[in-house]
Scaffold this motif. Structure first.
Motif, PDB file in Angstrom:
ATOM      1  N   THR A   1      -6.113  -3.515  14.445  1.00 49.54           N
ATOM      2  CA  THR A   1      -5.635  -3.326  13.076  1.00 49.54           C
ATOM      3  C   THR A   1      -6.828  -3.059  12.183  1.00 49.54           C
ATOM      4  O   THR A   1      -7.908  -3.641  12.345  1.00 49.54           O
TER       5      THR A   1
ATOM      6  N   ASP B   1      -8.329  -1.618   8.071  1.00 48.81           N
ATOM      7  CA  ASP B   1      -8.128  -1.526   6.633  1.00 48.81           C
ATOM      8  C   ASP B   1      -8.963  -0.374   6.100  1.00 48.81           C
ATOM      9  O   ASP B   1     -10.175  -0.317   6.338  1.00 48.81           O
TER      10      ASP B   1
ATOM     11  N   ALA C   1      -3.992   0.251   7.664  1.00 44.83           N
ATOM     12  CA  ALA C   1      -3.385  -0.091   6.378  1.00 44.83           C
ATOM     13  C   ALA C   1      -4.324   0.283   5.236  1.00 44.83           C
ATOM     14  O   ALA C   1      -5.542   0.368   5.415  1.00 44.83           O
ATOM     15  N   ASN C   2      -3.711   0.519   4.073  1.00 42.12           N
ATOM     16  CA  ASN C   2      -4.460   0.621   2.821  1.00 42.12           C
ATOM     17  C   ASN C   2      -5.473   1.758   2.800  1.00 42.12           C
ATOM     18  O   ASN C   2      -6.617   1.595   2.376  1.00 42.12           O
ATOM     19  N   SER C   3      -5.047   2.922   3.217  1.00 47.54           N
ATOM     20  CA  SER C   3      -5.868   4.125   3.069  1.00 47.54           C
ATOM     21  C   SER C   3      -5.334   4.931   1.899  1.00 47.54           C
ATOM     22  O   SER C   3      -4.120   4.996   1.685  1.00 47.54           O
TER      23      SER C   3
ATOM     24  N   ALA D   1       4.912   1.676   9.930  1.00 43.68           N
ATOM     25  CA  ALA D   1       3.634   1.946   9.274  1.00 43.68           C
ATOM     26  C   ALA D   1       3.320   0.938   8.178  1.00 43.68           C
ATOM     27  O   ALA D   1       2.169   0.517   8.027  1.00 43.68           O
ATOM     28  N   GLY D   2       4.336   0.559   7.402  1.00 46.62           N
ATOM     29  CA  GLY D   2       4.079  -0.281   6.240  1.00 46.62           C
ATOM     30  C   GLY D   2       4.044  -1.761   6.532  1.00 46.62           C
ATOM     31  O   GLY D   2       3.376  -2.516   5.822  1.00 46.62           O
TER      32      GLY D   2
ATOM     33  N   THR E   1       1.630  -2.660  10.612  1.00 45.78           N
ATOM     34  CA  THR E   1       0.183  -2.452  10.506  1.00 45.78           C
ATOM     35  C   THR E   1      -0.524  -3.515   9.670  1.00 45.78           C
ATOM     36  O   THR E   1      -1.754  -3.581   9.651  1.00 45.78           O
TER      37      THR E   1
ATOM     38  N   GLY F   1       0.162  -3.478   6.378  1.00 41.46           N
ATOM     39  CA  GLY F   1       0.129  -2.835   5.071  1.00 41.46           C
ATOM     40  C   GLY F   1       1.284  -3.295   4.192  1.00 41.46           C
ATOM     41  O   GLY F   1       1.785  -4.421   4.330  1.00 41.46           O
TER      42      GLY F   1
ATOM     43  N   ASN G   1      -1.458   5.340   1.875  1.00 43.71           N
ATOM     44  CA  ASN G   1      -0.799   5.529   3.168  1.00 43.71           C
ATOM     45  C   ASN G   1      -1.142   4.389   4.119  1.00 43.71           C
ATOM     46  O   ASN G   1      -2.258   3.859   4.108  1.00 43.71           O
ATOM     47  N   ASN G   2      -0.164   4.032   4.944  1.00 42.34           N
ATOM     48  CA  ASN G   2      -0.362   3.186   6.117  1.00 42.34           C
ATOM     49  C   ASN G   2       0.108   3.995   7.325  1.00 42.34           C
ATOM     50  O   ASN G   2       1.058   4.785   7.216  1.00 42.34           O
TER      51      ASN G   2
END
Length: 367
Positions: A91, A93, A125-127, A257-258, A261, A263, A277-278
Motif C-alpha cells: 500500500t 501514499d 491512495a491520495n495521488s 480503489a477508494g 487501498t 484511500g 485519485n486512488n
C-alpha cells in the motif's frame, strides 16, 4: 451554448509537434516550482495522452493542475511513500503529488515485485490526478506484464447512479493491459465508467459541439446534450456507461480503489477543483504463471478470428489499443492540433507564471 448545437467544431488554433509541445509544457511546470525531472515526466505523460488521441487527458489539463497547485490541492516534488510492504502486496501514499510521477513510481515498484513474486497488488491512495490510466498499463506491457487497474476520483460528484437523478459518483476509470505476442499490438482497454469522461464535456464546450445523445441529464433529471449543464450551477449529471452494468462497475471501482487501498470514497460534496485519485493495480507475469507462449498463441488466433468479421465501417474491426497506436503514428507525423481554448489556456497559465506569450510561441514553433 453560444454556437448552434450541431455546428461543426472550429479549426485548431495551432498544430504543434510533440517534442516542441513537451518543451512548452515542461517550461510551464518547471516555472511553477517542479524540479526539471518532475516537469519532464509530467510533460511527457500529458503530450503522450494527446499523441494517443486522448486529448481530454492531455495538455488541456495543465491549467487546472496549475490552479490546484496554487490552491494546495496538488503539491510539487512529492515522492511515493510506502505505507505497508508485504512483498507482493504493497500500500502506497501519493502525498497529493503529480499523479504522472507518483503513478509511474508505483508501477516501477509493482513491476519489480511482480518479477520476484510473479504477481503484485498495489494499493495507491491520495495521488493527484493520475492522467491517462493507459500509460501505467503501457509501462507494465513494456515489462511483459498483464495489468488491471481500478480507479476512483475524489472530486465533485459527476455521475448519476442508475435509477438516480443527481450526481453521486465520479467517472471512475478502469484499465486492462495484456501482451498479445510479438506480432500484434498489445491489448489496451482504458475507459471511464460514465457514458463519456468529464474531459469530453470540457472538449465539447471548447469546440462548440453537443454531447452525444444519452450522455447527460440536466439538474431536473431531463436528458440534455448541452455541455453547459455540467459546467454551470445548478449542475446536471453524466449517465453511467451501459446503464446498470456501467453503474455496477463504477461502484466496484469506487470501493476497490477508494476503500481497499486505504484511500477515500466519494460520499460527500467536494470542491469543484479538487481531483484526487486512488488506484488498485494488479500485475501478473505470464512467464512466471507458465502461460506466456500459450497466451501469445491464443491471443493471435483470437485476434485473427475477431478481426475477420465483415466490416461495418471503413476502419473495420479494431482491438482495444489499436486506435491509440494509429493515433500516435499519425500525430507524430502531422503534429498535435490544439483548439483555441486549449492554446489560450496555456498562454494564460504562462502569463500567471510570468512567461510571455512570445516565449511560449517560440517553444511551440520549435525554438
Amino acid at each position: 451554448m453560444a454556437r448552434h448545437p450541431h455546428a461543426e467544431a472550429a479549426p485548431p488554433a495551432r498544430v504543434v509537434q510533440a517534442q516542441a509541445l513537451r518543451r512548452l509544457v515542461q517550461a510551464l511546470v518547471e516555472r511553477s516550482g517542479s524540479s526539471p525531472i518532475e516537469a519532464e515526466r509530467v510533460a511527457h505523460h500529458l503530450v503522450d495522452a494527446d499523441l494517443s488521441g486522448h486529448d481530454t487527458h492531455g495538455v488541456a489539463m495543465l491549467p487546472r493542475y496549475l490552479e490546484n497547485l496554487r490552491t494546495g490541492g496538488l503539491v510539487a516534488n512529492r515522492e511515493l511513500v510506502v505505507v505497508h510492504d508485504h512483498g507482493a502486496l504493497v500500500t502506497l501514499d501519493g502525498q497529493a503529488g503529480y499523479g504522472q510521477v507518483i503513478g509511474a513510481q508505483a508501477m516501477a515498484l509493482g513491476i519489480e515485485r511482480a518479477r520476484v513474486h510473479g504477481v503484485a497488488v498495489l494499493g495507491l491512495a491520495n495521488s493527484h490526478h493520475l492522467g491517462r490510466i493507459g500509460a501505467y498499463a503501457e509501462q507494465c506491457l513494456d515489462a511483459g506484464l498483464v495489468s488491471i487497474h481500478f480507479v476512483n476520483v475524489v472530486t465533485q460528484p459527476l455521475v448519476a447512479p442508475f435509477g438516480g437523478s443527481d450526481a453521486r459518483l465520479a467517472t471512475n476509470p478502469m484499465c486492462v493491459g495484456l501482451p498479445m505476442g510479438p506480432a500484434l499490438e498489445p491489448l489496451l482497454l482504458d475507459f471511464a465508467t460514465s457514458r463519456i469522461a468529464m474531459g469530453k464535456v470540457h472538449e465539447a464546450q471548447r469546440q462548440g459541439r453537443p454531447l452525444p445523445p444519452g450522455a447527460a441529464i440536466d439538474a431536473e433529471g431531463r436528458p440534455s446534450r448541452d455541455p453547459g449543464v455540467m459546467l454551470q450551477e445548478p449542475r446536471g449529471a453524466l449517465l453511467p456507461l451501459g446503464a446498470h452494468k456501467g453503474y455496477g462497475l463504477a461502484v466496484a471501482c469506487e470501493l476497490l480503489a477508494g476503500a481497499l487501498t486505504g484511500g477515500l470514497t466519494l460520499h460527500q460534496p467536494r470542491a469543484a477543483g479538487a481531483i484526487i485519485n486512488n488506484m488498485l493495480s494488479i500485475l501478473v507475469d505470464p512467464e512466471r504463471l507458465g502461460t506466456a507462449a500459450h497466451l501469445a498463441a491464443q491471443a493471435h488466433a483470437f485476434a485473427d478470428w475477431v478481426k475477420a468479421s465483415p466490416p461495418t465501417r471503413e476502419s473495420g474491426v479494431m482491438l482495444p489499443g489499436e486506435p491509440e497506436a494509429a493515433s500516435r503514428r499519425r500525430r507524430r507525423a502531422e503534429g498535435i492540433a490544439l483548439d483555441a481554448a486549449t492554446w489560450a489556456g496555456l498562454l494564460a497559465a504562462g502569463s500567471v507564471l510570468g512567461i510571455e506569450d512570445a516565449a511560449l510561441l517560440a517553444l511551440a514553433e520549435g525554438g
